[in-house]
Scaffold this active site. Sequence first.
Site, PDB file in Angstrom:
ATOM      1  N   LYS A 155      57.036 -84.519   5.002  1.00 50.02           N
ATOM      2  CA  LYS A 155      57.681 -84.510   3.668  1.00 50.02           C
ATOM      3  C   LYS A 155      58.685 -83.422   3.660  1.00 50.02           C
ATOM      4  O   LYS A 155      58.553 -82.241   2.943  1.00 50.02           O
ATOM      5  CB  LYS A 155      56.417 -84.123   2.457  1.00 50.02           C
ATOM      6  CG  LYS A 155      55.346 -85.103   2.515  1.00 50.02           C
ATOM      7  CD  LYS A 155      54.178 -84.883   1.513  1.00 50.02           C
ATOM      8  CE  LYS A 155      53.166 -85.889   1.589  1.00 50.02           C
ATOM      9  NZ  LYS A 155      51.949 -85.632   0.946  1.00 50.02           N
ATOM     10  N   ASP A 211      40.927 -87.003   4.871  1.00 51.12           N
ATOM     11  CA  ASP A 211      41.949 -87.070   3.525  1.00 51.12           C
ATOM     12  C   ASP A 211      41.220 -86.817   2.142  1.00 51.12           C
ATOM     13  O   ASP A 211      40.371 -87.491   1.705  1.00 51.12           O
ATOM     14  CB  ASP A 211      42.631 -88.386   3.431  1.00 51.12           C
ATOM     15  CG  ASP A 211      43.651 -88.578   2.510  1.00 51.12           C
ATOM     16  OD1 ASP A 211      44.518 -87.547   2.147  1.00 51.12           O
ATOM     17  OD2 ASP A 211      43.773 -89.325   1.376  1.00 51.12           O
TER      18      ASP A 211
END
Length: 293
Positions: free
Chosen positions: A145, A228
């Site tokens: 990112k 996650d």
Amino acid sequence: MSTTPVSTADFELPRVLIARAIEQALAEDLGVRGDLTTDATVPRGTMSTATFGARRAGVISGLAVAEAAFHALDPSVVFEPLVRDGARVAAGSVAARVAGSAHALLTGERVALNFLSHMSGIATLTRRYVDLVAGTRARIVDTRKTTPGLRAFEKYAVRCGGGQNHRSGLYDAILIKDNHIVAAGGIAPALAAARAHAGHMVKIEIEVTSLDELADALKHPVDAVLLDNMEPPMLREAVALVDGRAITEASGGVSLDTVRAIAESGVDLISIGALTHSAPILDLGLDFTPQAG
């Protein structure tokens, strides 16, 4: 010859990447008319000195990039770093001195500061996370990112802050995420296909969101598991279930408030997108020294 250190202890930012990024940044700033303000107000041949000052405490990253901004305009500019990349600096301290053509210093100022402030901001935020997990086994890592075109610089800054790098791109590891699993028809076929496709040097990681998915993944050869958005109690169970058979990576829901509890679950890695996509700049300024007389 430049004296600026261009690497931390174990990571180098290639000069070819620096040169290309600086060329693009200066071209964007100068356009077809050049520096109208400096050309209008400062006589050619004027020489100046200036200092890069830290207006807030932080961690420095990007000195070689700042230097390159001036050298692209005038190779005779003297850039003197007073600290190394990765160094902590106090508010009010000086990170570097620069001397030479006033035109080069003024024209390159914003490009130099944009890179230095942005990279130092990433290094500073990374160091905060690293300090918060001190004493645990967890290592702080970045993600993909990143700002398009600046990934190498931002990942370098993470290293300057004491963090480590996740994969650099789609090309250097296999990371099977939730959408890959859906498209492949499940965890088992996704892992089987990945193992058949990957060479012996390529690592394979798979994302799981529950202990059941983790148990399914562990039935197959896998190098790492991305846990996650699991809360610390589930992370502890996941680490116990893995039992050293794969690297454990916690991701999602990580903040300065939660990172310590996540680290204490026993995971090996904590990946944080905010290191690169949300780090505020470190406030740095270039201050010219008044000329006598």
